[in-house]
Design a protein around this motif. Structure first.
Motif, PDB file in Angstrom:
ATOM      1  N   UNK A 181       8.917  -5.231  10.913  1.00 37.07           N
ATOM      2  CA  UNK A 181       7.855  -4.408  11.505  1.00 37.07           C
ATOM      3  C   UNK A 181       8.225  -4.043  12.949  1.00 37.07           C
ATOM      4  N   UNK A 182       8.714  -5.034  13.689  1.00 38.74           N
ATOM      5  CA  UNK A 182       9.087  -4.818  15.094  1.00 38.74           C
ATOM      6  C   UNK A 182      10.208  -3.778  15.226  1.00 38.74           C
ATOM      7  N   UNK A 183      11.267  -3.919  14.426  1.00 36.06           N
ATOM      8  CA  UNK A 183      12.409  -3.014  14.622  1.00 36.06           C
ATOM      9  C   UNK A 183      12.106  -1.614  14.092  1.00 36.06           C
ATOM     10  N   UNK A 184      11.241  -1.534  13.089  1.00 38.66           N
ATOM     11  CA  UNK A 184      10.832  -0.199  12.631  1.00 38.66           C
ATOM     12  C   UNK A 184      10.045   0.501  13.737  1.00 38.66           C
ATOM     13  N   UNK A 185       9.173  -0.254  14.391  1.00 40.39           N
ATOM     14  CA  UNK A 185       8.410   0.329  15.509  1.00 40.39           C
ATOM     15  C   UNK A 185       9.337   0.821  16.616  1.00 40.39           C
ATOM     16  N   UNK A 186      10.463   0.142  16.770  1.00 43.68           N
ATOM     17  CA  UNK A 186      11.434   0.553  17.792  1.00 43.68           C
ATOM     18  C   UNK A 186      12.256   1.750  17.324  1.00 43.68           C
ATOM     19  N   UNK A 187      12.071   2.159  16.071  1.00 40.64           N
ATOM     20  CA  UNK A 187      12.751   3.355  15.563  1.00 40.64           C
ATOM     21  C   UNK A 187      14.101   3.082  14.914  1.00 40.64           C
ATOM     22  N   UNK A 188      14.391   1.827  14.597  1.00 46.18           N
ATOM     23  CA  UNK A 188      15.694   1.509  13.999  1.00 46.18           C
ATOM     24  C   UNK A 188      15.638   1.555  12.471  1.00 46.18           C
ATOM     25  N   UNK A 189      16.800   1.771  11.880  1.00 46.95           N
ATOM     26  CA  UNK A 189      16.888   1.812  10.414  1.00 46.95           C
ATOM     27  C   UNK A 189      17.100   0.410   9.849  1.00 46.95           C
ATOM     28  N   UNK A 190      16.615   0.218   8.628  1.00 45.40           N
ATOM     29  CA  UNK A 190      16.740  -1.105   8.012  1.00 45.40           C
ATOM     30  C   UNK A 190      17.025  -1.008   6.521  1.00 45.40           C
ATOM     31  N   UNK A 191      17.902  -1.891   6.089  1.00 48.19           N
ATOM     32  CA  UNK A 191      18.200  -2.053   4.661  1.00 48.19           C
ATOM     33  C   UNK A 191      17.680  -3.432   4.260  1.00 48.19           C
ATOM     34  N   UNK A 192      17.022  -3.535   3.107  1.00 48.43           N
ATOM     35  CA  UNK A 192      16.659  -4.854   2.593  1.00 48.43           C
ATOM     36  C   UNK A 192      17.531  -5.161   1.375  1.00 48.43           C
ATOM     37  N   UNK A 193      18.090  -6.351   1.376  1.00 54.93           N
ATOM     38  CA  UNK A 193      18.828  -6.830   0.199  1.00 54.93           C
ATOM     39  C   UNK A 193      17.969  -7.912  -0.431  1.00 54.93           C
ATOM     40  N   UNK A 194      17.434  -7.642  -1.613  1.00 57.57           N
ATOM     41  CA  UNK A 194      16.439  -8.545  -2.200  1.00 57.57           C
ATOM     42  C   UNK A 194      16.564  -8.599  -3.716  1.00 57.57           C
ATOM     43  N   UNK A 195      15.971  -9.655  -4.266  1.00 58.63           N
ATOM     44  CA  UNK A 195      15.965  -9.812  -5.723  1.00 58.63           C
ATOM     45  C   UNK A 195      14.747  -9.141  -6.345  1.00 58.63           C
ATOM     46  N   UNK A 196      13.776  -8.772  -5.502  1.00 61.29           N
ATOM     47  CA  UNK A 196      12.495  -8.315  -6.049  1.00 61.29           C
ATOM     48  C   UNK A 196      12.205  -6.879  -5.633  1.00 61.29           C
ATOM     49  N   UNK A 197      12.358  -5.999  -6.610  1.00 67.09           N
ATOM     50  CA  UNK A 197      12.071  -4.587  -6.385  1.00 67.09           C
ATOM     51  C   UNK A 197      10.578  -4.454  -6.088  1.00 67.09           C
ATOM     52  N   UNK A 198      10.238  -3.631  -5.113  1.00 66.86           N
ATOM     53  CA  UNK A 198       8.823  -3.430  -4.803  1.00 66.86           C
ATOM     54  C   UNK A 198       8.248  -4.523  -3.925  1.00 66.86           C
ATOM     55  N   UNK A 199       9.059  -5.490  -3.509  1.00 64.42           N
ATOM     56  CA  UNK A 199       8.571  -6.547  -2.610  1.00 64.42           C
ATOM     57  C   UNK A 199       8.279  -5.933  -1.239  1.00 64.42           C
ATOM     58  N   UNK A 200       7.545  -6.669  -0.408  1.00 63.11           N
ATOM     59  CA  UNK A 200       7.125  -6.152   0.894  1.00 63.11           C
ATOM     60  C   UNK A 200       8.326  -5.677   1.723  1.00 63.11           C
ATOM     61  N   UNK A 201       9.344  -6.519   1.823  1.00 65.01           N
ATOM     62  CA  UNK A 201      10.504  -6.141   2.657  1.00 65.01           C
ATOM     63  C   UNK A 201      11.244  -4.944   2.077  1.00 65.01           C
ATOM     64  N   UNK A 202      11.212  -4.812   0.773  1.00 65.03           N
ATOM     65  CA  UNK A 202      11.855  -3.672   0.136  1.00 65.03           C
ATOM     66  C   UNK A 202      11.056  -2.392   0.412  1.00 65.03           C
ATOM     67  N   UNK A 203       9.742  -2.468   0.290  1.00 66.16           N
ATOM     68  CA  UNK A 203       8.897  -1.285   0.525  1.00 66.16           C
ATOM     69  C   UNK A 203       8.963  -0.821   1.972  1.00 66.16           C
ATOM     70  N   UNK A 204       9.063  -1.764   2.891  1.00 67.53           N
ATOM     71  CA  UNK A 204       8.943  -1.400   4.302  1.00 67.53           C
ATOM     72  C   UNK A 204      10.268  -1.031   4.964  1.00 67.53           C
TER      73      UNK A 204
END
Ligand code: F6R
Length: 357
Positions: A115-138
């Motif tokens: 949440x913090x780095x998105x607010x700062x305008x940075x790009x993010x990739x999530x590597x996760x086992x769960x499609x649709x999880x919070x970190x994946x959606x955000x």
């Protein structure tokens, strides 16, 4: 369903060869080449530095991932524990890219950073086992682990899946940057899957190592150097969380700077050695602790073995050894917990995903 398995953890350890093969398949294109979405590659190639954010076992996989990205794709990487990063942010580079690594995709500490780095305008990739999880959606982009549901609280197949996906990301990014790599990753991951199978067929060996070294001990030390150090951190975490033995992972050369004071007659030391460059160094560290009474268990890779080693693992590409050297440590932790009558799949005080900061 755990089927004929007594515990999910053992089933999930055994599933690792299949998960490796599934990942190879999922990240292959019609021409049989490894591939990553172009927009993800663009984000990686635009970055002047990558920040990997994770917790626990996923943090340990991230430490290995840093080696891959730096050594294959030649991009500097920092790895941070999510609960620290949010409150003590380092100076960021001009064009940072964030990678969040989370089996569940629900870890609150990691989400707070996202949440913090998105607010700062940075790009993010999530590597996760769960499609649709919070970190994946955000996040802007997601790479899936394809490990199948992980039920046991102690993470096993998600760790190796994270490392495999990070190897593919690094390999494909390197190629997209015009870097010539002298190995074929699909072939090497195939060798890993076969080696994992060999190790999973050696369960009695690991059961007896656990019985000999860990049935009555109060503590245990895992040591390694270089990439083996990161695996020793994971071995220690596995052991402590399910067997309640106080376990620590150390960089072999660091022991003499204090921790060696804890070595007593019979203290178990589990040493991992898979890297030619540090093989002699770690063996020197083993001698130092043996001279103070430690009970050494040496797990070495074929080609680097010495007389008296406790277990020899099949040889794999030297960058990818954590994928295979972690299996003995997972199985030793499993049997240690079993021998000590612990609840393997549901250790005390722990939940599968930690959704509070
Ligand atoms: C250890 C374990 C934990 C998790 C950590 C992060 O076996 O499972 O250390 O790795 O809580 O969880 P994720 O990966 O879901 O963010």
């Amino acid at each position: 369903e755990k089927g004929t398995y007594p515990h999910y953890m053992l089933k999930e350890i055994d599933e690792q060869p299949l998960v490796m093969r599934k990942i190879i398949q999922k990240y292959q294109n019609d021409q049989g080449e490894l591939t990553i979405d172009q927009e993800i590659l663009d984000a990686v190639n635009e970055a002047d530095r990558i920040y990997i954010i994770a917790a626990g076992t996923s943090y340990h996989a991230s430490l290995v991932g840093k080696q891959f990205i730096e050594k294959m794709a030649n991009i500097p990487v920092e790895v941070h524990i999510s609960s620290e990063f949010g409150y003590n942010m380092p100076l960021l580079s001009e064009k940072p890219l964030f990678i969040f690594i989370s089996q569940s995709g629900e870890t609150a500490d990691s989400r707070a950073v996202l949440v913090q780095v998105k607010e700062m305008g940075h790009k993010a990739i999530t590597i996760t086992n769960v499609q649709g999880s919070t970190l994946s959606r955000e996040a802007d982009y997601t790479l899936l682990l394809h490990a199948g549901p992980e039920i046991a609280v102690a993470s096993t197949k998600a760790y190796t899946a994270q490392i495999a996906v990070l190897s593919i990301l690094s390999y494909v990014a390197a190629k997209s940057r015009g870097i010539e790599l002298e190995f074929d990753l699909i072939h090497e991951l195939g060798i890993i899957a076969n080696g994992m199978e060999v190790l999973c067929d050696e369960k009695e060996e690991f059961e007896s190592i656990a019985r000999e070294y860990l049935t009555v001990t109060r503590n245990a030390f895992f040591i390694g150097r270089s990439i083996d150090y990161y695996v020793s951190l994971e071995g220690a975490l596995k052991l402590k969380e399910i067997s309640y033995i106080q376990a620590e992972g150390f960089a072999g050369g660091e022991l003499k700077h204090g921790t060696i004071a804890l070595i007593e007659e019979g203290t178990p030391i589990i040493a991992v050695t898979t890297q030619e460059s540090v093989n002699l160094g770690i063996r020197g560290n083993v001698k130092e602790v043996v001279a103070r009474g430690a009970h050494p268990c040496i797990i070495s890779m074929s080609g680097l073995e010495s007389e008296g080693d406790t277990f020899i693992i099949p040889e794999v590409h030297e960058l990818l050894t954590p994928l295979i050297s972690v299996i003995p440590l997972q199985l030793i932790a499993y049997y240690a917990a079993l021998h000590r009558d612990c609840d393997v799949d549901k250790p005390r005080n722990l939940a599968k995903s930690v959704t509070v900061e």
